[in-house]
Design a protein around this motif. Structure first.
Motif, short mmCIF file in Angstrom:
data_model
loop_
_atom_site.label_atom_id
_atom_site.label_comp_id
_atom_site.label_asym_id
_atom_site.label_seq_id
_atom_site.Cartn_x
_atom_site.Cartn_y
_atom_site.Cartn_z
N THR A 118 33.77 19.95 -16.87
CA THR A 118 32.94 18.86 -18.02
C THR A 118 31.25 18.33 -17.65
OG1 THR A 118 33.51 16.93 -16.67
CG2 THR A 118 34.66 17.43 -18.53
N GLY A 119 30.90 18.55 -16.92
CA GLY A 119 29.57 19.32 -17.33
C GLY A 119 29.09 18.42 -15.35
N GLU A 120 29.64 17.75 -14.63
CA GLU A 120 29.16 17.59 -13.85
C GLU A 120 28.01 18.88 -12.39
OE1 GLU A 120 32.04 14.90 -14.61
OE2 GLU A 120 31.98 16.89 -14.98
N GLU A 121 28.16 19.55 -12.64
CA GLU A 121 27.90 20.82 -11.89
C GLU A 121 26.51 21.20 -12.43
OE1 GLU A 121 30.08 24.69 -9.50
OE2 GLU A 121 29.39 25.30 -11.19
N ALA A 122 26.61 21.11 -13.48
CA ALA A 122 25.43 22.02 -14.53
C ALA A 122 24.37 20.55 -14.62
CB ALA A 122 25.90 22.51 -16.06
N TYR A 123 24.87 19.58 -14.08
CA TYR A 123 23.47 18.40 -14.70
C TYR A 123 23.70 18.52 -13.00
CZ TYR A 123 25.34 17.53 -19.26
OH TYR A 123 24.96 17.52 -21.15
N SER A 124 24.06 18.33 -11.50
CA SER A 124 23.86 18.32 -10.60
C SER A 124 22.74 19.34 -10.22
CB SER A 124 25.06 18.49 -9.67
OG SER A 124 25.76 18.04 -9.91
N ILE A 125 22.78 20.98 -10.53
CA ILE A 125 22.35 21.60 -10.68
C ILE A 125 20.52 21.66 -11.07
CG2 ILE A 125 21.12 24.06 -11.42
CD1 ILE A 125 24.38 25.21 -11.44
N ALA A 126 21.20 20.87 -12.21
CA ALA A 126 19.49 20.86 -13.01
C ALA A 126 18.79 19.40 -12.27
CB ALA A 126 19.24 20.03 -13.89
N MET A 127 19.95 18.61 -11.69
CA MET A 127 19.18 17.31 -11.09
C MET A 127 17.95 17.95 -9.97
SD MET A 127 21.23 14.06 -10.97
CE MET A 127 22.12 13.56 -12.88
N THR A 128 18.90 18.75 -9.42
CA THR A 128 17.88 19.31 -7.31
C THR A 128 16.71 20.08 -8.05
OG1 THR A 128 20.82 20.16 -7.06
CG2 THR A 128 18.80 20.99 -6.05
N LEU A 129 17.41 20.50 -9.12
CA LEU A 129 16.02 22.15 -9.59
C LEU A 129 14.22 20.59 -10.23
CD1 LEU A 129 16.64 24.73 -12.06
CD2 LEU A 129 16.54 24.54 -9.38
N TYR A 130 14.80 19.78 -10.49
CA TYR A 130 14.23 18.78 -10.83
C TYR A 130 13.21 18.27 -9.43
CZ TYR A 130 12.32 17.40 -15.79
OH TYR A 130 11.49 17.61 -16.83
N GLY A 131 14.34 17.54 -8.64
CA GLY A 131 13.87 17.33 -7.74
C GLY A 131 12.20 17.78 -6.98
N GLN A 132 12.86 19.40 -6.94
CA GLN A 132 11.56 20.38 -6.13
C GLN A 132 10.77 21.00 -7.75
OE1 GLN A 132 10.81 21.34 -3.73
NE2 GLN A 132 12.59 21.83 -2.05
N ILE A 133 10.86 20.92 -8.64
CA ILE A 133 9.75 22.28 -9.28
C ILE A 133 9.22 20.86 -10.78
CG2 ILE A 133 10.32 24.31 -8.30
CD1 ILE A 133 11.22 24.65 -10.32
N ASP A 134 8.51 21.62 -11.24
CA ASP A 134 8.49 20.61 -12.89
C ASP A 134 8.76 21.94 -13.39
OD1 ASP A 134 7.33 19.21 -15.36
OD2 ASP A 134 5.62 18.84 -14.56
N LEU A 135 10.44 21.27 -13.46
CA LEU A 135 10.67 22.76 -15.08
C LEU A 135 9.52 22.67 -15.89
CD1 LEU A 135 13.96 21.37 -15.44
CD2 LEU A 135 13.04 22.60 -13.75
N SER A 136 8.67 21.63 -16.59
CA SER A 136 8.02 21.91 -18.22
C SER A 136 6.34 23.25 -17.66
CB SER A 136 7.24 20.47 -17.97
OG SER A 136 6.22 20.36 -18.00
N LEU A 137 6.28 23.51 -16.10
CA LEU A 137 5.64 24.33 -15.71
C LEU A 137 6.22 25.97 -15.59
CD1 LEU A 137 3.41 22.21 -13.52
CD2 LEU A 137 2.67 22.77 -15.78
N PHE A 138 7.59 26.06 -15.83
CA PHE A 138 8.19 26.74 -15.57
C PHE A 138 8.85 26.89 -16.60
CE2 PHE A 138 7.39 25.08 -11.49
CZ PHE A 138 7.05 26.34 -10.26
#
Length: 279
Positions: A118-138
């Motif tokens: 139901t998506g919890e894993e994928a959104y957890s991955i996205a939050m983790t990435l956003y915590g480290q990098i600016d997704l708009s620049l990658f």
């Protein structure tokens, strides 16, 4: 008389064999005898819905109505998940993998959640990435797939009960979620949703993506497969991973007996060996 013939919907041994053989051929899921009660319970709902009288009738219906197959698969597949489940995997992504990408100035990042439920894993991955990098620049894409079409619809909506909000780290919950007006639910904010792309995929059928992926999450899936199926899927995962890419599996799983293509890092995290390196 066999107890399975005395229940609301009689189920013979032939019925059970038909159903578990169909499940195996379509999904790779192995259903031993001890799973008979689970099969009965989950498929009884479909039999009631279809107004049938027995598992024999349901087997006949499945044999003659291909549109029932997705419903059959949806009913049998298990979808236990949670935000930041097996937290150490997200800690490793945050503290080890993301810094490696930043150090290499790697701009293209591809992650696959191969049983996203139901998506919890994928959104957890996205939050983790956003915590480290600016997704708009990658150039970041998170692919999230599942066999079950019903859970994918829930995942795409990204609306969850506030009862599970506490499983998201407080700083992430503040930044990346918002409570809905009824206060009983919350939604994932748009910038996190936009990083994830949901698709229906059967791991036993051809995969349309070409990779390479930097990380593949496939957690608590191998426990349902036999050895041959595990070997095939692990080989296909390796083919889609970049050298040094990561395969992350469930806490009770291991791939050591099925491949030499990966180096065991620890805590059910594996790193793909260089294709030219000796095993």
């Amino acid at each position: 008389m066999d107890k399975w013939q005395q229940q609301e919907f009689p189920m013979s041994l032939a019925d059970f064999d038909f159903l578990r053989n169909l499940a195996y051929s379509q999904t790779g899921i192995v259903l031993p005898e001890r799973k008979k009660q689970m099969v009965y319970s989950r498929l009884s709902r479909r039999i009631r819905f279809l107004k049938l009288n027995s598992f024999s009738q349901y087997c006949h219906y499945l044999d003659n109505n291909t549109q029932e197959l997705p419903e059959f698969i949806n009913a049998l597949t298990t979808n236990l998940t949670a935000f930041f489940r097996e937290k150490h995997h997200f800690v490793y992504l945050d503290k080890q993998i993301c810094p490696q990408w930043l150090a290499k100035k790697q701009k293209r990042i591809r992650i696959w959640s191969a049983a996203c439920s139901t998506g919890e894993e994928a959104y957890s991955i996205a939050m983790t990435l956003y915590g480290q990098i600016d997704l708009s620049l990658f150039d970041v894409k998170i692919l999230a797939t599942d066999l079950n079409t019903q859970v994918l619809e829930t995942a795409k909506k990204a609306i969850y009960s506030t009862e599970v909000l506490s499983t998201i780290p407080a700083n992430f919950a503040t930044k990346y979620t918002k409570r809905l007006a009824n206060n009983a639910q919350f939604s994932i904010k748009q910038r996190i949703k936009e990083a994830v792309h949901f698709k229906q995929l059967n791991l036993l059928q051809p995969w349309p993506m070409s990779g390479p992926f930097d990380v593949i999450f496939c957690r608590n899936v191998f426990i349902y497969f036999d050895s041959d199926t595990k070997k095939r899927i692990i080989k296909k995962f390796r083919a889609l991973l970049s050298d040094g890419g990561y395969l992350i599996i469930g806490h009770s799983e291991s791939i050591n007996d099925f491949t030499t293509d990966f180096e065991f890092i620890g805590q059910t995290i594996y790193r793909a060996r260089n294709r030219t390196a000796p095993c």
